[in-house]
Scaffold this motif. Structure first.
Motif, PDB file in Angstrom:
ATOM      1  N   HIS A 115       0.833  -1.200   0.000  1.00 35.80           N
ATOM      2  CA  HIS A 115       0.000   0.000   0.000  1.00 35.80           C
ATOM      3  C   HIS A 115       0.870   1.253   0.000  1.00 35.80           C
ATOM      4  O   HIS A 115       1.570   1.537   0.975  1.00 35.80           O
ATOM      5  CB  HIS A 115      -0.938  -0.013   1.215  1.00 35.80           C
ATOM      6  N   ALA A 116       0.860   1.999  -1.103  1.00 34.00           N
ATOM      7  CA  ALA A 116       1.738   3.145  -1.267  1.00 34.00           C
ATOM      8  C   ALA A 116       1.524   4.204  -0.168  1.00 34.00           C
ATOM      9  O   ALA A 116       2.478   4.768   0.333  1.00 34.00           O
ATOM     10  CB  ALA A 116       1.529   3.778  -2.654  1.00 34.00           C
ATOM     11  N   GLY A 117       0.280   4.484   0.192  1.00 35.95           N
ATOM     12  CA  GLY A 117       0.012   5.478   1.225  1.00 35.95           C
ATOM     13  C   GLY A 117       0.584   5.082   2.564  1.00 35.95           C
ATOM     14  O   GLY A 117       1.090   5.902   3.311  1.00 35.95           O
ATOM     15  N   THR A 118       0.536   3.806   2.886  1.00 37.93           N
ATOM     16  CA  THR A 118       1.068   3.313   4.146  1.00 37.93           C
ATOM     17  C   THR A 118       2.587   3.354   4.141  1.00 37.93           C
ATOM     18  O   THR A 118       3.211   3.745   5.116  1.00 37.93           O
ATOM     19  CB  THR A 118       0.569   1.881   4.420  1.00 37.93           C
ATOM     20  N   ARG A 119       3.210   2.985   3.032  1.00 37.23           N
ATOM     21  CA  ARG A 119       4.673   3.019   2.939  1.00 37.23           C
ATOM     22  C   ARG A 119       5.183   4.422   3.172  1.00 37.23           C
ATOM     23  O   ARG A 119       6.145   4.627   3.889  1.00 37.23           O
ATOM     24  CB  ARG A 119       5.135   2.525   1.568  1.00 37.23           C
ATOM     25  N   LYS A 120       4.527   5.429   2.589  1.00 28.58           N
ATOM     26  CA  LYS A 120       4.978   6.812   2.751  1.00 28.58           C
ATOM     27  C   LYS A 120       4.845   7.267   4.190  1.00 28.58           C
ATOM     28  O   LYS A 120       5.671   7.981   4.700  1.00 28.58           O
ATOM     29  CB  LYS A 120       4.197   7.732   1.817  1.00 28.58           C
ATOM     30  N   ALA A 121       3.784   6.837   4.881  1.00 30.44           N
ATOM     31  CA  ALA A 121       3.570   7.244   6.268  1.00 30.44           C
ATOM     32  C   ALA A 121       4.641   6.654   7.172  1.00 30.44           C
ATOM     33  O   ALA A 121       5.019   7.262   8.163  1.00 30.44           O
ATOM     34  CB  ALA A 121       2.178   6.794   6.744  1.00 30.44           C
ATOM     35  N   GLU A 122       5.143   5.468   6.845  1.00 31.73           N
ATOM     36  CA  GLU A 122       6.147   4.830   7.678  1.00 31.73           C
ATOM     37  C   GLU A 122       7.537   5.383   7.428  1.00 31.73           C
ATOM     38  O   GLU A 122       8.413   5.278   8.261  1.00 31.73           O
ATOM     39  CB  GLU A 122       6.184   3.316   7.401  1.00 31.73           C
TER      40      GLU A 122
END
Length: 155
Positions: free
Chosen positions: A147-154
């Protein structure tokens, strides 16, 4: 609390169907037509972007920038609407299924989520538009790295 017109309920249900389908089909122009000129967004419960107000085009651009290769299927249920002072407040449950295009039915080539959305709707251009989106994440499972959005948040 003011009584809700049945046609307003149908209009909002249709609006949410078009909004979620725009995610699945990556139809960014259709997504923007569902939104008011400015939208309050709160995805903090899922570990994503912090609450803020942005233009509809910025919201759509952020979704576009989080492009990934996942096949997505958004669905919602239990839509409850209330009318208050010329606007509508809505709440619905959601289920988002995300599959890697190479999914074989084995392993963790998926990342799914469920929870609830809270929306505010206002009238603009003769139609109901989304003015606020708050996501209340309940649970996610699968391969979070897809999930691209989750990767960026981490990061």
């Amino acid at each position: 609390m003011e009584p809700l017109d049945a046609l307003d309920h149908i209009s909002i249900n249709d609006l949410l169907c078009r909004f979620f389908l725009a995610f699945d089909e990556r139809d960014w122009a259709a997504m923007e037509t569902c939104l008011a000129a400015e939208v309050f967004i709160d995805y903090a419960s899922s570990g994503r972007e912090q609450p803020s107000t942005m233009s509809s085009s910025e919201f759509v651009q952020r979704r576009r920038n989080a492009i990934d290769t996942l096949a997505k299927h958004h669905s919602f249920s239990n839509l409850l609407l209330t009318k208050e002072e010329g606007r509508l407040r809505g709440r619905c449950n959601y289920l988002i299924l995300r599959f890697d295009h190479a999914f074989t039915g084995e392993g963790e080539d998926f990342y799914h989520s469920c929870g609830a959305y809270e929306f505010l709707f206002g009238r603009a251009e003769g139609a109901w538009k989304i003015t606020s989106i708050t996501q209340r994440a309940l649970q996610s499972w699968g391969n979070r790295q897809l999930h691209a959005g989750t990767r960026k948040a981490e990061a």
